[in-house]
Scaffold this motif. Structure first.
Motif, short mmCIF file in Angstrom:
data_model
loop_
_atom_site.label_atom_id
_atom_site.label_comp_id
_atom_site.label_asym_id
_atom_site.label_seq_id
_atom_site.Cartn_x
_atom_site.Cartn_y
_atom_site.Cartn_z
N HIS A 109 0.85 -1.05 0.20
CA HIS A 109 -0.05 0.00 0.08
C HIS A 109 0.84 1.21 -0.07
O HIS A 109 1.81 1.58 0.88
CB HIS A 109 -1.03 0.05 1.29
N GLU A 110 0.58 2.02 -0.90
CA GLU A 110 1.53 3.21 -1.14
C GLU A 110 1.49 4.20 -0.15
O GLU A 110 2.56 5.11 0.05
CB GLU A 110 1.48 3.66 -2.66
N GLY A 111 0.38 4.30 0.58
CA GLY A 111 0.17 5.51 1.48
C GLY A 111 0.56 6.77 0.69
O GLY A 111 0.07 7.33 -0.37
N ASP A 112 1.32 7.64 1.56
CA ASP A 112 2.11 8.90 0.98
C ASP A 112 3.29 8.72 0.39
O ASP A 112 4.10 9.48 -0.02
CB ASP A 112 1.87 9.96 1.98
N GLY A 113 3.64 7.32 0.10
CA GLY A 113 5.10 7.14 -0.37
C GLY A 113 5.16 6.68 -1.78
O GLY A 113 4.04 7.18 -2.64
N LYS A 114 6.08 5.96 -2.41
CA LYS A 114 6.04 5.53 -3.87
C LYS A 114 5.14 4.56 -4.32
O LYS A 114 4.82 3.80 -3.76
CB LYS A 114 7.73 4.92 -3.80
N ASP A 115 4.66 5.20 -5.40
CA ASP A 115 3.68 4.29 -6.13
C ASP A 115 4.59 2.99 -6.94
O ASP A 115 5.44 3.46 -7.90
CB ASP A 115 3.10 5.03 -7.26
N LEU A 116 4.42 1.78 -6.45
CA LEU A 116 5.28 0.72 -7.14
C LEU A 116 4.58 -0.10 -8.23
O LEU A 116 5.06 -0.79 -8.79
CB LEU A 116 5.42 -0.27 -6.16
N GLY A 117 3.41 0.52 -8.40
CA GLY A 117 2.55 0.20 -9.69
C GLY A 117 1.83 -0.99 -9.55
O GLY A 117 0.98 -0.92 -10.56
N HIS A 118 1.54 -1.72 -8.58
CA HIS A 118 0.70 -2.66 -8.32
C HIS A 118 0.64 -2.95 -6.80
O HIS A 118 1.69 -2.83 -6.28
CB HIS A 118 1.18 -4.06 -9.09
N VAL A 119 -0.62 -3.46 -6.43
CA VAL A 119 -0.83 -4.34 -5.06
C VAL A 119 0.04 -5.27 -4.71
O VAL A 119 0.68 -5.61 -3.50
CB VAL A 119 -2.14 -4.19 -4.55
N LEU A 120 0.26 -6.26 -5.65
CA LEU A 120 0.98 -7.51 -5.52
C LEU A 120 2.51 -7.36 -5.89
O LEU A 120 2.65 -6.76 -6.89
CB LEU A 120 0.43 -8.59 -6.45
N GLU A 121 3.44 -7.29 -4.88
CA GLU A 121 4.73 -7.10 -5.01
C GLU A 121 5.84 -8.17 -4.59
O GLU A 121 5.14 -9.10 -3.69
CB GLU A 121 5.30 -5.73 -4.25
N HIS A 144 15.32 -5.94 -2.62
CA HIS A 144 14.71 -5.18 -3.70
C HIS A 144 13.19 -5.84 -3.84
O HIS A 144 12.75 -6.90 -3.74
CB HIS A 144 15.38 -5.79 -5.02
N ILE A 145 12.13 -4.80 -4.04
CA ILE A 145 10.89 -5.02 -4.34
C ILE A 145 10.33 -4.66 -5.65
O ILE A 145 10.65 -3.69 -6.00
CB ILE A 145 9.95 -4.32 -3.04
N SER A 146 9.60 -5.54 -6.24
CA SER A 146 9.37 -5.16 -7.69
C SER A 146 7.84 -6.18 -8.03
O SER A 146 7.80 -6.96 -7.16
CB SER A 146 10.28 -5.96 -8.66
N ASN A 147 7.20 -5.77 -8.88
CA ASN A 147 5.87 -6.26 -9.20
C ASN A 147 5.98 -7.19 -10.36
O ASN A 147 5.03 -7.73 -10.95
CB ASN A 147 4.79 -5.24 -9.65
N ALA A 148 7.19 -7.23 -10.86
CA ALA A 148 7.60 -8.34 -12.03
C ALA A 148 6.78 -7.90 -13.18
O ALA A 148 6.38 -8.86 -14.09
CB ALA A 148 7.35 -9.72 -11.58
N SER A 149 6.61 -6.71 -13.45
CA SER A 149 5.68 -5.95 -14.70
C SER A 149 4.10 -6.43 -14.60
O SER A 149 3.75 -6.43 -15.69
CB SER A 149 6.48 -6.38 -15.81
N LEU A 150 3.77 -6.67 -13.27
CA LEU A 150 2.22 -7.27 -13.49
C LEU A 150 1.48 -5.68 -13.59
O LEU A 150 0.39 -5.80 -14.19
CB LEU A 150 1.98 -7.66 -11.86
N GLY A 151 1.96 -4.61 -13.08
CA GLY A 151 1.22 -3.50 -13.42
C GLY A 151 1.85 -2.62 -14.33
O GLY A 151 2.57 -3.18 -15.22
N ASP A 152 1.03 -1.49 -14.67
CA ASP A 152 1.56 -0.75 -15.72
C ASP A 152 2.93 -0.17 -15.77
O ASP A 152 3.54 0.35 -16.80
CB ASP A 152 0.48 0.44 -16.01
N LYS A 153 3.16 -0.04 -14.59
CA LYS A 153 4.70 0.62 -14.16
C LYS A 153 5.46 -0.33 -13.12
O LYS A 153 4.55 -1.02 -12.48
CB LYS A 153 4.72 2.08 -13.99
N ASN A 154 6.76 -0.53 -13.32
CA ASN A 154 7.51 -1.19 -12.30
C ASN A 154 8.83 -0.34 -11.83
O ASN A 154 9.81 -1.19 -12.28
CB ASN A 154 7.61 -2.71 -13.07
N PRO A 155 8.63 0.44 -11.24
CA PRO A 155 9.79 1.16 -10.80
C PRO A 155 10.80 0.59 -9.87
O PRO A 155 11.76 0.62 -9.77
CB PRO A 155 9.21 2.52 -10.04
N GLY A 156 10.10 -0.44 -8.93
CA GLY A 156 10.98 -1.10 -7.80
C GLY A 156 11.43 -0.26 -6.92
O GLY A 156 11.30 0.92 -6.74
#
Length: 168
Positions: A109-121, A144-156
């Protein structure tokens, strides 16, 4: 200076609470309390993080690559981003040092932090710990946290932590 003060207060709290329990418990539950810097490689999104992880050592299994066991945990950042996870870790004993890589899928959950692109990371982590006593270790870890390109973006996000591990 504010982050350094928070680091020191958190570590002091963790150490003092665990040192008060001088009696050895015959429990198989290991707790990992950690504090660190979430997404340190992105200066605009870097944030202090606090976390907790549980490992039930009675569920460990010996394999050719070391002891494997399930873990569950989570962390929250100073920007209200949160991550909860459950996965596995390998415990590789090297005398008074222990090497522990892990893999844990989780919900972010990004809260006021970084949008990682997906809820599943997915979090991959390596940790080195020094055994202080039979039930206490100190360590440092990197993940390292990443969504494995499940979302529209994957900044990690790349993070490092200081760990206090205690079996209660």
């Amino acid at each position: 200076m504010k982050k350094i003060t928070i680091y020191l207060l958190a570590l002091l709290t963790i150490f003092s609470s665990s040192l008060l329990s001088a009696e050895k418990n015959n429990s198989d539950h290991q707790y990992n309390y950690f504090i660190g810097n979430f997404d340190f490689s992105d200066h605009k999104q870097a944030a202090l993080l606090f976390g907790f992880q549980h490992q039930n050592e009675s569920l460990e299994r010996n394999t050719f690559i070391g002891k494997i066991s399930p873990i569950t945990g989570g962390f929250i950042t100073e920007n209200s981003a949160a991550y909860i996870y459950s996965g596995i870790e390998w415990n590789i004993d090297m005398g008074s040092l222990e090497f522990t890589p892990s893999f844990t899928p989780g919900l972010y959950h990004e809260g006021d932090g970084k949008d990682l692109g997906h809820v599943l990371e997915f979090k991959t982590e390596v940790q080195f710990s020094y055994v202080v006593s039979g039930d206490t270790s100190l360590g440092i870890s990197y993940n390292h946290i990443s969504n494995a390109s499940l979302g529209d973006k994957n900044p990690g996000a790349n993070s490092y932590m200081f760990n206090f591990l205690k079996t209660f």
